[in-house]
Scaffold this motif. Structure first.
Motif, short mmCIF file in Angstrom:
data_model
loop_
_atom_site.label_atom_id
_atom_site.label_comp_id
_atom_site.label_asym_id
_atom_site.label_seq_id
_atom_site.Cartn_x
_atom_site.Cartn_y
_atom_site.Cartn_z
N MET A 64 17.72 -7.91 55.82
CA MET A 64 17.58 -7.94 54.97
C MET A 64 15.81 -7.85 54.44
N SER A 65 15.47 -7.13 53.20
CA SER A 65 14.13 -7.08 52.98
C SER A 65 13.52 -7.64 51.59
N HIS A 66 12.49 -7.57 51.70
CA HIS A 66 12.07 -8.18 50.55
C HIS A 66 11.36 -7.52 49.33
N ASP A 67 11.22 -6.21 50.12
CA ASP A 67 10.87 -5.75 47.97
C ASP A 67 12.34 -4.72 47.59
N LEU A 68 12.83 -5.70 45.92
CA LEU A 68 13.83 -5.59 45.32
C LEU A 68 13.68 -3.65 45.65
N THR A 69 12.94 -2.54 45.10
CA THR A 69 13.31 -1.69 44.99
C THR A 69 13.62 -0.68 46.38
N HIS A 102 18.11 2.19 49.03
CA HIS A 102 19.74 1.90 50.80
C HIS A 102 20.80 1.49 49.02
N ALA A 103 20.73 0.73 48.66
CA ALA A 103 22.32 0.37 47.98
C ALA A 103 23.26 1.52 47.51
N PHE A 104 22.25 2.69 46.48
CA PHE A 104 22.43 3.56 45.92
C PHE A 104 22.98 4.52 47.07
N GLN A 105 22.07 4.79 47.46
CA GLN A 105 22.51 6.16 48.77
C GLN A 105 23.80 5.24 50.04
N LEU A 106 23.85 4.38 49.55
CA LEU A 106 25.43 3.51 50.60
C LEU A 106 26.39 3.44 49.89
N ALA A 107 26.33 3.60 48.36
CA ALA A 107 27.05 3.83 47.48
C ALA A 107 27.64 5.28 47.75
N THR A 128 27.68 7.43 49.68
CA THR A 128 27.66 7.64 51.34
C THR A 128 28.64 7.12 51.82
N LEU A 129 29.20 6.12 51.11
CA LEU A 129 31.08 5.25 51.20
C LEU A 129 31.72 5.43 50.95
N MET A 130 30.97 6.02 49.40
CA MET A 130 32.26 5.90 48.49
C MET A 130 32.94 5.01 48.39
N VAL A 131 32.23 3.70 48.01
CA VAL A 131 32.79 2.23 48.04
C VAL A 131 31.54 1.55 47.07
N PRO A 132 31.71 0.38 45.95
CA PRO A 132 30.81 -0.20 45.83
C PRO A 132 30.03 -0.72 46.43
N VAL A 133 28.86 -1.08 45.97
CA VAL A 133 27.96 -1.86 46.72
C VAL A 133 27.04 -3.17 45.85
N THR A 134 26.87 -4.32 46.59
CA THR A 134 26.12 -4.75 46.03
C THR A 134 24.69 -5.64 46.37
N VAL A 135 24.08 -5.48 45.06
CA VAL A 135 21.98 -6.35 46.02
C VAL A 135 22.32 -7.60 45.53
N PHE A 136 22.14 -8.76 46.97
CA PHE A 136 22.31 -9.45 46.73
C PHE A 136 20.78 -10.10 47.30
N GLY A 152 19.89 -8.32 50.42
CA GLY A 152 20.07 -7.41 51.38
C GLY A 152 21.33 -6.37 50.57
N VAL A 153 22.23 -5.86 50.99
CA VAL A 153 22.87 -5.43 50.54
C VAL A 153 24.58 -4.37 51.15
N LEU A 154 25.69 -4.94 51.06
CA LEU A 154 26.95 -5.13 51.15
C LEU A 154 27.93 -4.25 50.38
#
Length: 60
Positions: free
Chosen positions: A1-6, A11-16, A18-26, A33-35
């Motif tokens: 978890m992070s307090h910095d939205l940027t 991280h979400a963009f890079q994770l998506a 890398t994993l080639m799956v949709p990723v959500t920032v919540f 957080g990112v999952l």
């Protein structure tokens, strides 16, 4: 978890990519957080953005 939205979005963009799956920032309890989107239930958290590696545009 992070307090910095940027930071969470970067991280979400890079994770998506890398994993080639949709990723959500919540947001939960004031932190971001990112999952992978498939792991989140509807209404479980406040969705900020979703990154889909198969779409040419950035976040929604």
């Amino acid at each position: 978890m992070s307090h910095d939205l940027t930071l969470a979005q970067n991280h979400a963009f890079q994770l998506a990519q890398t994993l080639m799956v949709p990723v959500t920032v919540f947001q939960s309890n004031g932190a971001f957080g990112v999952l992978p989107s498939a792991e989140l239930a509807d209404g479980e958290v406040e969705t900020i953005a979703e990154f889909d590696p198969f779409e040419s545009r950035p976040a929604r």
